[in-house]
Design a protein around this motif. Sequence first.
Motif, PDB file in Angstrom:
ATOM      1  N   ARG A  52       0.894  -1.180   0.000  1.00  0.00           N
ATOM      2  CA  ARG A  52       0.000   0.000   0.000  1.00  0.00           C
ATOM      3  C   ARG A  52       0.913   1.205   0.000  1.00  0.00           C
ATOM      4  NH1 ARG A  52      -5.431  -1.149   3.561  1.00  0.00           N
ATOM      5  NH2 ARG A  52      -5.691  -3.295   2.856  1.00  0.00           N
ATOM      6  N   GLN A  99       0.938  -6.171   1.392  1.00  0.00           N
ATOM      7  CA  GLN A  99      -0.210  -6.985   0.982  1.00  0.00           C
ATOM      8  C   GLN A  99       0.181  -8.452   0.800  1.00  0.00           C
ATOM      9  OE1 GLN A  99      -2.544  -4.525   1.613  1.00  0.00           O
ATOM     10  NE2 GLN A  99      -3.656  -5.110  -0.225  1.00  0.00           N
ATOM     11  N   HIS A 100      -0.807  -9.298   0.913  1.00  0.00           N
ATOM     12  CA  HIS A 100      -0.694 -10.712   0.526  1.00  0.00           C
ATOM     13  C   HIS A 100       0.276 -11.503   1.405  1.00  0.00           C
ATOM     14  CE1 HIS A 100      -3.198  -9.525  -2.661  1.00  0.00           C
ATOM     15  NE2 HIS A 100      -2.291  -9.212  -3.566  1.00  0.00           N
ATOM     16  N   LEU A 103      -8.629 -12.149   2.882  1.00  0.00           N
ATOM     17  CA  LEU A 103      -7.426 -11.311   2.779  1.00  0.00           C
ATOM     18  C   LEU A 103      -6.608 -11.354   4.055  1.00  0.00           C
ATOM     19  CD1 LEU A 103      -9.250  -8.186   1.298  1.00  0.00           C
ATOM     20  CD2 LEU A 103      -7.981  -9.932   0.032  1.00  0.00           C
ATOM     21  N   ASN A 156      -3.289  -8.991   5.291  1.00  0.00           N
ATOM     22  CA  ASN A 156      -2.354  -7.925   4.965  1.00  0.00           C
ATOM     23  C   ASN A 156      -1.757  -7.385   6.255  1.00  0.00           C
ATOM     24  OD1 ASN A 156      -3.041  -8.050   2.163  1.00  0.00           O
ATOM     25  ND2 ASN A 156      -4.900  -6.888   2.596  1.00  0.00           N
ATOM     26  N   HIS A 171      -8.138  -6.944  -4.599  1.00  0.00           N
ATOM     27  CA  HIS A 171      -6.768  -6.922  -4.076  1.00  0.00           C
ATOM     28  C   HIS A 171      -5.839  -7.863  -4.842  1.00  0.00           C
ATOM     29  CE1 HIS A 171      -7.472  -4.383  -0.494  1.00  0.00           C
ATOM     30  NE2 HIS A 171      -8.700  -4.851  -0.587  1.00  0.00           N
TER      31      HIS A 171
END
Length: 296
Positions: free
Chosen positions: A54, A75-76, A116, A118, A248
């Motif tokens: 991000r 992320q991820h 998700l 993150n 995402h």
Amino acid sequence: MTVPADPADLRSALDRDGYVLIPSVLSPTQLETLRSACQRSAALARAGKWPFIRTLPKQFPPWPSDPSHGIWGVQHLLHPDLPDHDTFARSYFAPHIIDAVTEILACQKDALVMELYNLLVRPDEDFALRWHRDDIGPAVSPREEEELLQRPILHAQWNLALYDDASLIAVPGSHKRARTAAERDAHPFEDDMPGQQAIKMEAGDVVFYNNNVLHRGVYSSDVERMTLHGSMGVVGADEARARNVLQHGVGEWVDQCDFTCLDKDSENGMGSLAEDMKGRLIAMGRRGNVGYSQVG
Ligand SMILES: O=C(O)CCC(=O)C(=O)O
């Protein structure tokens, strides 16, 4: 803020306020292990060696993969190419999360869908998010807003703080009603929204929140932040939820995850639960390109 003594009170507290805090869900060892994994992952991201980030000053996906203007998230965490993905998988599928989510969604484990995971981190410069609901844009009419807020809850979202964290600010109860005139007319970065509450978490606390509660984030570049930011769904999600998750990019790599290794060090069947939840996300991803929830 409500701290339920009984897990059965989770759902009603979340329904009433739009968020609920469960204190101290991590052992000291788990906290230390997760902090180390997050430090390594954030360092990779800041060095430009992990493209899923991000970036400042952008609030909503998609984000570019260039960290040179600073980042506020990684992320991820379950991506198989991230070195600490197994540690993050143990944390995402941990019993304290699964038990809370099945209680909140009033469902059995075999109805859960992976979504998700993150990490939200200290930004490189002071940074704030606008007031928002995650999946309802600011331009909707009050009537449309009321209608959208009546949709059944088909997911649970949480923040798990690894350092004390008071960056998330919300207006309790605002997930049950359209914005007031004052909220509609407020500056997007209003620092004194009527009724606002900073959600104060100590390291190891988890907060579950309805992501359509009116909220924002206010972040200081001087305050360490490592807050795991997850969501899980229940089968039967609609197009809006599919969009909220798949925007995402998780659909591009989820089929490469291998969670069977989690069973090696666990006797509670975490690996097979994780594999099943992954399968249900893959089924959702077959819907293809669903677009983005918000712009900006
Ligand atoms: O920083 C947070 O805890 C909230 C993040 C947020 O509001 C968002 O990702 O939409």
